[in-house]
Design an enzyme around this catalytic site. Sequence first.
Site, short mmCIF file in Angstrom:
data_model
loop_
_atom_site.label_atom_id
_atom_site.label_comp_id
_atom_site.label_asym_id
_atom_site.label_seq_id
_atom_site.Cartn_x
_atom_site.Cartn_y
_atom_site.Cartn_z
N GLU A 336 0.80 -1.22 0.00
CA GLU A 336 0.00 0.00 0.00
C GLU A 336 0.84 1.28 0.00
OE1 GLU A 336 -2.55 -3.20 1.99
OE2 GLU A 336 -0.44 -2.65 1.83
N TRP A 451 2.86 -9.40 26.23
CA TRP A 451 3.01 -9.39 24.78
C TRP A 451 4.41 -9.87 24.41
CZ3 TRP A 451 -1.12 -8.96 21.88
CH2 TRP A 451 -2.22 -8.26 22.35
#
Length: 549
Positions: A336, A451
């Site tokens: 993109e 995480w």
Amino acid sequence: MAVKLIPPADDAYNYPLLIKQLLLSAERYAGDNEIVGGNNGQRFSYAEFVERVNRLANVLTEAGIKEGDTVAVLDWDTPRYLECFFAVPMIGAVLHTVNVRLAPEQIVYTMNHAQDDLVLAHDDFLPLLAQVKDQLTTVKSYMQLTDQAQAPEAPLETIGDYEGLLAGAMTEFDFPDFDENAVATTFYTTGTTGNPKGVYFSHRQLVLHTLALASTTSMNDNMQLMQSSSVYMPITPMFHVHAWGVPYVATMMGLKQVYPGRYEPATLLKLFVSEQVSFSHCVPTILQMVLSSEQAKAIDFSGWQVLIGGSALTEGLAKAALDRGIQIYTGYGMSETCPLLSTTWLPRNAADFDTSEQVQTRVKTGKPVPLVNMRIIDTNGRFLPHDGEAMGEVVVRTPWLTQGYLHEPEKSEELWANGWMHTGDVGSIDSGYTLQIKDRIKDVIKTGGEWVSSLDIENLISQHSDIELAAVIGLPDDEWGERPHAVVTVREGATVDHDAVVQFMQNFIDDGVIEKWAVPDTIKVVDEIPRTSVGKIDKKLIRSQLQSD
């Protein structure tokens, strides 16, 4: 407050940023440099190349292609493809670079979705097109691309073969001026779910990206990738983000260019030696494939500069490349973004770094290139500090970002939420503006409330001397929520098991680099790690395979 505008003179030329302007300088700087086709031995001077672009424009026009039409190309990396990079958008049409490694049904989907009018297809892909031509709803005609001296009989009706048509075409074409915001190219990026998504870029965006990439690859004293003496060979498919836009830069600069056709290690290495290649770019798995081949053992790679992108460059691969004399760097971007956003930035004293310091610097995602505004945000969209510690989603603004997904307004709005393009990557930015990507949002592993970056674990595992490549994914776990699991490939003749990797990882635990819960529960040795159609590690498939084991 109104800005002040200065009216132009009546006869002033309003210079549009069109791809044809990139071709202006090609012959000026080329000297005796050539554009080489490694697949069929073709060699063209830049004067011949420009003439062939003109001939192709006449062929396309004779075939009925006009402004706004879409021309699809299914080919390997060849000088023909480079000619299409210029001729198709320069007549005002849209170039659709078809991902030939997609499944047949996805190829059909992308060609219908892009509304292709004319298809230029290599002999290798004509049988597929013959099978699905009744499913292609907008295609009006086909052109045959062949590497043989005499075009073989095609399995479907065509308007002729490429070389034959060019031979009979006029050598001059008056390329028109038009709005620089006209769409020049389109291609499709694959996601984890659903159909591929179409991205598109204007002439203005591609010209600005070319200029930024040209400056980026020559502005750092220790990263002179493209200069007048450089020999460029892409190892990134031309259907993938215009081979990262580098062919436009190489042509503008008049560099010697080598297009290898279909990627095979033996061919790539033969061309590297015979054509004295100095600069290439690829995803990590491709470089690993080349270095692991039998032919590579006898080759001196000193002086080869390689830009790695598409997936994270691990410390293990970076060290292996440096040990073989390859100057390796990291680039960051996505389909993109056209794709360039950031690159490795080596300080002036980098030559004084030892191997460890070299590796750690070169694997960093790097500094944003000129004209790129890059920030990180939290889950509420708030900007986070650039302190090297805070982690958030990377969002960007720059002139060459796709303005949306083709015919998909809802997904386009998600991509551009709050006026920033959302990359889907989690990273940190330090006070020196250096970005470090930690993971894809969808690949971050949450285990026991903590995480864990799959990229960090891969990077550590890759430093084991017997491991070539590692991929880490998270799988559901009743007690911990998720747990990391790894698949690895090992070097020829080596033997690695789970216990050996765990013992190796203990060193990093002892040094405080990672916590013990970051060590994968399982480490599976495989012959080959699955890859996507553009050579990236296919974590979606790995996750599915491990879940079914």
